[in-house]
Design a protein around this motif. Sequence first.
Motif, short mmCIF file in Angstrom:
data_model
loop_
_atom_site.label_atom_id
_atom_site.label_comp_id
_atom_site.label_asym_id
_atom_site.label_seq_id
_atom_site.Cartn_x
_atom_site.Cartn_y
_atom_site.Cartn_z
N GLU A 212 0.81 -1.22 0.00
CA GLU A 212 0.00 0.00 0.00
C GLU A 212 0.84 1.27 0.00
O GLU A 212 0.56 2.20 -0.74
CB GLU A 212 -0.94 -0.01 1.21
CG GLU A 212 -2.01 1.05 1.15
CD GLU A 212 -3.07 0.73 0.12
OE1 GLU A 212 -3.55 1.67 -0.53
OE2 GLU A 212 -3.42 -0.45 -0.03
N HIS B 277 -5.19 0.18 -11.91
CA HIS B 277 -5.92 -0.48 -10.82
C HIS B 277 -6.46 -1.83 -11.29
O HIS B 277 -6.96 -1.94 -12.41
CB HIS B 277 -7.08 0.40 -10.36
CG HIS B 277 -7.77 -0.09 -9.13
ND1 HIS B 277 -7.13 -0.21 -7.91
CD2 HIS B 277 -9.03 -0.54 -8.93
CE1 HIS B 277 -7.99 -0.67 -7.01
NE2 HIS B 277 -9.15 -0.90 -7.61
N CYS C 60 -3.29 -3.20 -4.93
CA CYS C 60 -4.44 -3.77 -5.65
C CYS C 60 -4.09 -5.03 -6.43
O CYS C 60 -4.82 -6.02 -6.36
CB CYS C 60 -5.08 -2.73 -6.57
SG CYS C 60 -4.03 -2.13 -7.92
N ALA D 191 -9.04 -4.99 -9.91
CA ALA D 191 -10.04 -5.41 -8.92
C ALA D 191 -10.58 -6.78 -9.32
O ALA D 191 -10.57 -7.15 -10.50
CB ALA D 191 -11.19 -4.40 -8.87
N SER E 174 -11.37 -4.94 -3.79
CA SER E 174 -10.01 -4.50 -4.12
C SER E 174 -9.30 -3.94 -2.89
O SER E 174 -9.94 -3.64 -1.88
CB SER E 174 -10.03 -3.44 -5.22
OG SER E 174 -10.61 -2.25 -4.76
N HIS E 175 -8.01 -3.80 -3.03
CA HIS E 175 -7.17 -3.07 -2.08
C HIS E 175 -6.75 -1.77 -2.77
O HIS E 175 -7.02 -1.58 -3.94
CB HIS E 175 -5.93 -3.87 -1.71
CG HIS E 175 -6.18 -4.90 -0.67
ND1 HIS E 175 -5.17 -5.69 -0.15
CD2 HIS E 175 -7.31 -5.31 -0.04
CE1 HIS E 175 -5.67 -6.52 0.74
NE2 HIS E 175 -6.98 -6.31 0.82
N SER E 176 -6.05 -0.92 -2.03
CA SER E 176 -5.74 0.44 -2.49
C SER E 176 -7.07 1.11 -2.76
O SER E 176 -7.51 1.18 -3.90
CB SER E 176 -4.86 0.44 -3.74
OG SER E 176 -3.65 -0.25 -3.50
N ASP F 270 -9.65 0.12 -0.27
CA ASP F 270 -10.26 -1.16 0.12
C ASP F 270 -11.76 -1.14 -0.14
O ASP F 270 -12.45 -0.17 0.21
CB ASP F 270 -9.99 -1.45 1.59
CG ASP F 270 -8.52 -1.67 1.89
OD1 ASP F 270 -7.69 -1.59 0.97
OD2 ASP F 270 -8.21 -1.94 3.06
#
Length: 175
Positions: A31, A118, A37, A120, A138-140, A142
């Motif tokens: 992160e 990105h 992500c 996802a 997803s992350h980044s 969240d």
Amino acid sequence: MLERIAYNRRAAVAYAHRWAFQRNPKYYDYEDIGGDCTNFASQCLYAGSGVMDFTPDFGWYYLNANDKAPAWTGVEYFYRYLTRQTPTPGPTADLVRLSQIFPGDFVQLSSRDGIYTHTAVVVQVLGRPTFRSVLVASHSYDADYRPLSTYSFQKARFLHITAVWRQQETVNPIS
């Protein structure tokens, strides 16, 4: 020799739900150094495939924070790895239209300059796939069950997982 095995979409989606708002301690959290992500997407994909490709530089694997393939954490590398033409161990994908996406597949979004930034994982499709009905984790930033329509992006590309390849185990006929 490679053999084709099933991709477990349910396992990929279950992993996404489990870790969408947390970090699995088995994996480094990127992160603060560019985003997490695609690392998260790779974890989900691995949960559904169970096969890594340890080909140096061009494979898809994670051993630790400093020993991983670029495709494990890089948006463009992830795309290139999944859409490769020559089968190697690991999952493969086709670039498809939104209407062909399923839970356990992946969406990549580009910024205003057209660069994809990105990744996802699709966790649910409500009826006919649209930007409102495709929900992702997803992350980044969240998220879980987030509609694609709530993201700001210029372009989207959709990766439908078509196969998982693994080394076929050889059996010694003389035992």
